[in-house]
Design an enzyme around this catalytic site. Structure first.
Site, PDB file in Angstrom:
ATOM      1  N   THR B  13      -5.997  13.421  32.779  1.00 27.68           N
ATOM      2  CA  THR B  13      -6.262  13.234  31.208  1.00 27.68           C
ATOM      3  C   THR B  13      -5.744  12.008  30.701  1.00 27.68           C
ATOM      4  OG1 THR B  13      -4.096  14.521  30.588  1.00 27.68           O
ATOM      5  CG2 THR B  13      -6.350  15.905  30.999  1.00 27.68           C
ATOM      6  N   CYS B  14      -6.262  11.793  29.711  1.00 25.38           N
ATOM      7  CA  CYS B  14      -6.170  10.407  29.098  1.00 25.38           C
ATOM      8  C   CYS B  14      -4.523  10.279  28.739  1.00 25.38           C
ATOM      9  CB  CYS B  14      -6.920  10.468  27.595  1.00 25.38           C
ATOM     10  SG  CYS B  14      -6.892   8.732  26.618  1.00 25.38           S
TER      11      CYS B  14
END
Lengths: 375, 75
Positions: B13-14
């Site tokens: 994820t980011c």
């Protein structure tokens, strides 16, 4: 230096109390331009996190020494990374827990008024999205209006107040956010009301909301009566509470009026919108306090954080109520409309029960501002 | 298309997809192509924005089921 984690609730207090804050928003420029955390005294710097991968030294001079600094991103991850880099560079910063997703979800309940015999009227302000929901509580009973999808917030609030939820209303079929109304009703055994004209395609059971429908809340009989007021949708209905408050849904806001196009029928409904704003509401008492289902800009907040204004004052100040020429009114609400809310067609499908997205998909659909108004 | 290197960032994820993309790009020579696979929806807007700011070029991007594919040519 330490990195602290702030909740959306903490930032909501800063907005309402008009505190200063410096926000370093590390989302990309488009996302920031479209939607951000608004505050009266907030300052901003937008630098996408991916431009800071080699270090934060370049932006240190742009960060004030005398203000609290909050790093914000979409979901949290990038803001933690940037906050830690700033901390290593000797700066004290915080990040927003859950990012803009949690900001979009947060509801601040604020008491809007005391009613007869100890009754209370609460406004639930969703600062991140501009949505407003309402709860009337009177002697152990509660009614809810335009509930957003965070059903626990309303159910728990009523529980804390020792009130049983008896009636749940939606003023219309919403297009900008997902309604929690029918789910609250299902969980609590309350009646769920929706205007029949808006619900033709709905795949669930509901109680039709009709003009002049009247319910009494609690032993002190707080009066709630429905007033058919089409224009934003063909079924849009307003509510009079205790003969003092007018819940206008998405028809009339503080500094703007509803848009007639979100169900695709602007040309058809503009006449209804005009009749509601220039005739039906005109006949009501000027001392009614208007409580809308949205706010657009932070300047609409009163000192206590509520969004409410006397109807008579809106007839003086709201531009949308002062377009005497009908053709010009028609042009204003059909030609120069702002962009439509994110995923509004899908959201309408969800609110008809035809789509059943999971929690994450619902969050994605609701990203961004509400855009239900014409100024 | 001659893919020089593939970065599988699925499940991350980011900000990790971009952090890893940047590291992988640092190992490439000018003109070489990096293939990036990610399942982070934020990458849909963030990778093009990062590519642009670095002067690189996206030759192609596609979505297959849940996976986003980017083909980035180094400047």
């Amino acid at each position: 230096m330490t990195v602290s984690k702030w909740t959306a609730a903490k930032i909501a207090r800063k907005v309402i109390d008009k505190k200063e804050l410096f926000i370093l928003d590390v989302r990309n420029a488009d996302a920031f331009a479209d939607w951000k955390i608004e505050g009266h005294k907030f300052d901003y710097l937008n630098i996408p996190y991916f431009e800071l991968l080699d270090g934060v030294e370049g932006i240190l001079p742009q960060l004030p020494e005398d203000k609290e600094i909050l790093v914000v991103c979409a979901k949290e991850g990038s803001s933690v990374m940037v906050a830690e880099m700033l901390s290593e560079a000797g700066r004290e910063v915080a990040y927003l827990e859950g990012g803009m997703k949690s900001w979009s979800s947060y509801l601040e309940p604020i008491k809007a008024a005391d009613l007869e015999n100890g009754g209370e009227l609460y406004q639930f302000v969703r600062l991140g999205k501009g949505c407003l929901s309402y709860m009337v509580i009177s002697e152990g009973e509660a009614a809810i209006f335009d509930a957003v999808r965070f059903t626990d917030v309303f159910i728990n609030f009523a529980k804390e107040k020792g009130a049983k939820i008896k009636h749940v209303f939606d003023t219309h079929l919403h297009a900008d956010h997902i309604s929690g109304g029918r789910h609250i009703a299902a969980e609590t055994g309350a009646f769920y009301y929706l205007p029949e004209e808006d619900a033709a395609e709905a795949v669930f059971d509901y109680t039709p909301l009709t003009n002049n429908l009247n319910v009494k809340i609690g032993a002190s009989q707080i009066n709630v009566s429905a007033l058919y007021s089409p224009g934003h949708t063909i079924g849009s209905t307003s509510f009079m509470i205790d003969n003092k408050f007018l819940l206008t849904g998405d028809i009339l806001f503080i500094d703007s009026i509803g848009r007639p196009d979100l169900a695709g029928l602007a040309e058809d409904w503009v006449g209804d919108l005009r009749d509601t704003l220039y005739s039906r509401y005109r006949e009501l008492a000027e001392d009614l306090v208007v409580l809308p289902a949205h706010f657009m800009i932070i300047d609409e907040l009163n000192e206590d954080g509520t969004i409410a204004r006397r109807l008579g004052d809106l007839y003086k100040e709201n531009h949308g109520l002062n377009i005497e020429d009908e053709a010009e009114f028609r042009r204003t609400v059909t030609d120069q409309l702002p962009p439509q809310p994110n995923a509004y067609e899908q959201i309408r499908q969800v609110n008809m029960g035809k789509l059943n997205p999971d929690h994450g998909e619902q969050t994605e659909m609701e990203i961004g501002p509400n855009r239900c108004a014409v100024r | 298309m001659n893919i020089t290197k593939t970065l599988d960032a699925k499940g991350l994820t980011c900000p990790m997809p971009i952090v890893k993309t940047k590291k992988a790009m640092d190992t490439l020579n000018s003109g070489e192509i990096l293939e990036v696979l990610t399942t982070d929806k934020g990458a849909l807007s963030d990778i093009p924005a990062w590519v642009k700011s670095g002067g690189h070029t996206i030759l192609e991007q596609k979505t297959e089921v849940e996976t986003l594919y980017f083909y980035i040519q180094k400047a």
